[in-house]
Each structure stands twice: as structure tokens, then as C-alpha cells.
Design a protein around this motif. Sequence first.
Motif, short mmCIF file in Angstrom:
data_model
loop_
_atom_site.label_atom_id
_atom_site.label_comp_id
_atom_site.label_asym_id
_atom_site.label_seq_id
_atom_site.Cartn_x
_atom_site.Cartn_y
_atom_site.Cartn_z
N PHE A 36 0.70 -1.17 0.17
CA PHE A 36 -0.08 -0.04 -0.05
C PHE A 36 1.15 1.08 -0.04
CE2 PHE A 36 -3.35 -2.38 2.66
CZ PHE A 36 -3.61 -3.43 1.54
N ARG A 37 2.03 1.24 0.89
CA ARG A 37 2.77 2.37 1.01
C ARG A 37 3.62 2.56 0.01
NH1 ARG A 37 6.40 1.80 6.04
NH2 ARG A 37 7.29 3.69 5.26
N ALA A 38 3.92 1.55 -1.01
CA ALA A 38 4.73 1.63 -2.26
C ALA A 38 3.97 2.50 -3.48
CB ALA A 38 5.08 0.21 -2.87
N SER A 39 2.58 2.62 -3.16
CA SER A 39 1.63 3.32 -4.10
C SER A 39 1.08 4.72 -3.36
CB SER A 39 0.42 2.51 -4.48
OG SER A 39 0.66 1.44 -5.30
N ALA A 40 2.05 5.21 -2.46
CA ALA A 40 1.68 6.42 -1.94
C ALA A 40 0.43 6.49 -0.82
CB ALA A 40 1.95 7.44 -2.68
N TYR A 41 0.09 5.43 -0.37
CA TYR A 41 -0.91 5.54 0.51
C TYR A 41 -0.51 5.40 2.02
CZ TYR A 41 -4.37 4.23 -3.06
OH TYR A 41 -5.18 4.28 -4.35
N ARG A 105 -4.88 9.76 -0.34
CA ARG A 105 -4.68 8.25 -0.35
C ARG A 105 -4.33 8.03 1.16
NH1 ARG A 105 -3.19 9.89 -5.62
NH2 ARG A 105 -3.88 8.75 -7.05
N LEU A 106 -5.03 7.10 1.81
CA LEU A 106 -5.01 6.65 3.05
C LEU A 106 -5.08 5.10 2.91
CD1 LEU A 106 -7.16 9.23 5.02
CD2 LEU A 106 -4.69 9.41 4.72
N CYS A 107 -4.35 4.44 4.00
CA CYS A 107 -4.45 2.85 3.99
C CYS A 107 -4.42 2.74 5.71
CB CYS A 107 -3.11 2.27 3.60
SG CYS A 107 -1.62 2.55 4.30
N TYR A 108 -4.71 1.54 6.25
CA TYR A 108 -5.11 1.27 7.60
C TYR A 108 -5.00 -0.22 7.41
CZ TYR A 108 -9.76 -0.11 5.43
OH TYR A 108 -10.82 -0.59 4.55
N ALA A 129 -7.56 -4.88 6.44
CA ALA A 129 -6.33 -3.89 5.85
C ALA A 129 -6.85 -3.42 4.48
CB ALA A 129 -5.17 -4.73 5.65
N GLY A 130 -6.77 -2.15 4.33
CA GLY A 130 -7.37 -1.52 2.92
C GLY A 130 -6.91 -0.10 2.87
N CYS A 131 -7.46 0.34 1.66
CA CYS A 131 -6.86 1.59 1.09
C CYS A 131 -8.32 2.52 0.74
CB CYS A 131 -5.96 1.58 -0.01
SG CYS A 131 -4.61 0.79 0.27
N GLU A 132 -8.15 3.82 0.96
CA GLU A 132 -9.32 4.71 0.38
C GLU A 132 -8.78 5.76 -0.47
OE1 GLU A 132 -12.25 3.69 1.15
OE2 GLU A 132 -11.31 2.03 2.52
N GLU A 144 -7.20 2.42 -10.01
CA GLU A 144 -6.33 2.51 -9.34
C GLU A 144 -6.55 1.47 -7.96
OE1 GLU A 144 -4.17 5.35 -6.44
OE2 GLU A 144 -4.08 6.01 -8.57
N ILE A 145 -7.67 1.59 -7.47
CA ILE A 145 -7.94 0.96 -5.91
C ILE A 145 -7.81 -0.59 -6.26
CG2 ILE A 145 -10.35 0.85 -5.91
CD1 ILE A 145 -7.96 2.82 -3.35
N ILE A 146 -8.55 -0.90 -7.40
CA ILE A 146 -8.59 -2.42 -7.58
C ILE A 146 -7.22 -2.77 -7.96
CG2 ILE A 146 -9.35 -4.38 -9.20
CD1 ILE A 146 -12.07 -2.34 -9.51
N ALA A 147 -6.44 -2.03 -8.62
CA ALA A 147 -5.12 -2.65 -9.04
C ALA A 147 -4.10 -2.55 -7.80
CB ALA A 147 -4.44 -1.73 -10.16
N VAL A 148 -4.23 -1.79 -6.89
CA VAL A 148 -3.69 -1.71 -5.64
C VAL A 148 -3.75 -3.12 -4.65
CG1 VAL A 148 -3.13 -0.50 -3.55
CG2 VAL A 148 -3.12 0.80 -5.66
#
Length: 386
Positions: A36-41, A105-108, A129-132, A144-148
Motif C-alpha cells: 500500500f505504501r509503495a503506491s503512496a497510501y 490516499r490513506l491506508c489502514y 487492511a485496506g486503502c481509500e 487504481e484502487i482495484i489494481a492496488v
Amino acid sequence: MTDGPSKTLLPDGLRDVLPPEATREATVMRGLIDRFRASAYRRVDPPLVEFEDSLLDGAGTATAPHTFRLMDPVSQRMMGVRADMTVQVARIATSRLIKAPRPLRLCYAGPVLRVRGSQLRPERQVTQAGCEIYGADQAEADAEIIAVAADALHAVGAKDLSVDLSLPTIVPAVFDDLGLDAKTRKDARLALDRKDAHDVAALGGEAATRLGALLDASGLARRALEKLNSIPLPPAAEAERARLARVMDLLEDAVPELALTVDPVEHRGFEYQTGLSFTLFAKGVRGELGRGGRYSAGSDGTTTEPATGFSLYLDSVLRAVPAAARPVTVYLPANTEPKQAAALRQAGWCTLSGLITVSDIKAEARRLDCTHYFDPAQGDAPCPLD
């Protein structure tokens, strides 16, 4: 005198995670977050418990039946234990981070607790675990969100992934366009949820024709889109169909190995979604690995903004990930020099230090389930157990 209940007994749906599974869970979770962090979340970490009126506000109303409640003895206000982290992250985005540049872009990652499990997921405590993405309404954000999500799952070892794309707003738009009354809507929704073509046909007239065509427009993505394109839709539904086509094009380019399917009438589990939604699966793995989609973040009329994201469920992800190899551990006799032990750890070895002197080092290493032992008399390198 009767014995009391066993102190090892846990409530239904809750469990202790023991070694080595706890280590495996932590390793997989760390792998997901790293991707997730690699995609700047950027990671946020909301609290496990919040006041009920904020936790169940807006999109959080869908989680109300699943939420444990308790009284805060300090404020005397009702609180809820989170049943889903997405609504908490949305609160942070539309309050604490309202001035942050968009798209945000946030992740958790963290545990959630639910009042009861489901047939497919009986566990009541699971880790999410996820991204928004907030403030982006473009189809590019959906893709993008599906690809991540796919990238993170691939990174931790999940294979043969597929995504089922859903359009939960299309059916209500068609209902409105047809002018269906409340009873007919209820009957039609039930028939579509059951994928019952006979009951859909029994609606008669234009409703049977158009809803039957929507029911049939499911399956492999390109075939489904071709059928969707032949169905007359109201403007709102046409826009969602166009978004679906764009997202498919983007995903086929970005993640060509990802299998895509479409189900335009599915809405269960997407009750608060406002647009294109999706479910992630892995071939041969029971249950979905995660799900997500488009929704509105915020609910006070001033902070509402478009959002899309996903949540992965660690219990399902672990079923899709290869089993961890036995950890390589070196047994160090009690008289091992601290510098030697530090040098081994620096070289990447996991060391287990003996606390008492034993006569048979190899036997003690086996008893403690080590894979190697260290014997200074045999050199500076650990020796494998036979």
C-alpha cells in the motif's frame, strides 16, 4: 462442589492465535501494508472504540446491526466497537485531514469486532487492511484502487485472482425509470438477489424484459459488457455502464493477469455504495478476499466528497497465501559469547539462547524445535541438525 467454566473457553467467533500462525499473520499484514505504501497510501490508525453517534454516522449506518455498544463511564455517552474501519477512515479524511490535498490516499490495518459472524465467515473478530481515495470521482481512481488491491495480494503470495465488478445503483435507477410501486420493487429485488430468472419473468411487461436482460448480463467481463450495451438504460445507469467500460479498459492494461467478471444486479454487502463496486476472489479459496467500491464520505452537507476504496479480510487472505516455511532457528549454548550471538543475528539468523548448560547440545536444539545449533568448537557457522 461443581467446577466453574473453563478459563480457556472463549466466546463464539473469537480465538487465540498461536505460534507460528500469529507470526505468519503479522508477516502477511506487514507485506500488505508495505505494498500500500509503495503506491503512496499513507497509514492512519483510528481507535478501536468511538462514540456511537460518529461511528454510525453516514455510511456507518450500514454497520449498526453489527456493532457492539457499551457505555463510557467517563462521559456517560454510548460508544461502539468498530465493525468496519472504512467509516472511521472516512471520518478522519473529512475532519482531521479535510485540508489535505486531494486526491487523498490513506491506508489502514487493524482488528474489527462484529456482533455475529456469517455462514461463510463465522469469526466475529477479524483483521482488516485496506486503502481509500478521497476527492476523486474519476474512473481512473476506481481502477487504481482495484489494481492496488491486486498488487498487494500478489505481493504476499496470492495467485489466480479474480475481481467481480458490480453496479449496485443500476437496478434502483431502472426501478425508478419503470415507475415500479413499492411491492413490485420488493418482489423484483428479491428475485434478482436470488438470481431467479423465473420470478423476474413473472413480473411481466417491460420490467420483466429489462430486468431479465440485466440478470442475463453477468459473467465474463467483455461478454457481460456487450450484453449491457444492448439494454436501454436511464441516464444515471448509462453513466455507470460507461464507467464500467472505462475501468475494464484500465485494468486490462494495468493488471492483464487479473480475471474480470461482472454482475450488474448484485448489491448485497454494497448497501452504502454509490457506484461501481467489486469483490476479490482467489481460485480455490473459500470466501471473498475482500471487497470495496465507491461511496460518499461525510454526511453533514459540507464535508461530503466522492470516495472509493477496499478492505481485505486477513483470514481469507491467509487461505490464499502459501503456508510459511519452518522458521530457521539456531540454538546457542548457555556459554555462547554475547558478541558471537550478536554477530549471528546481524547475519540474519534467528537465535535461541540456552539458559542452562546441557551435555548434549544437539538434543537440546531438537527439543526446542531449532533447525541449527552453534558449537564454537566446530567453527563460527551454525551447524544444521541431521
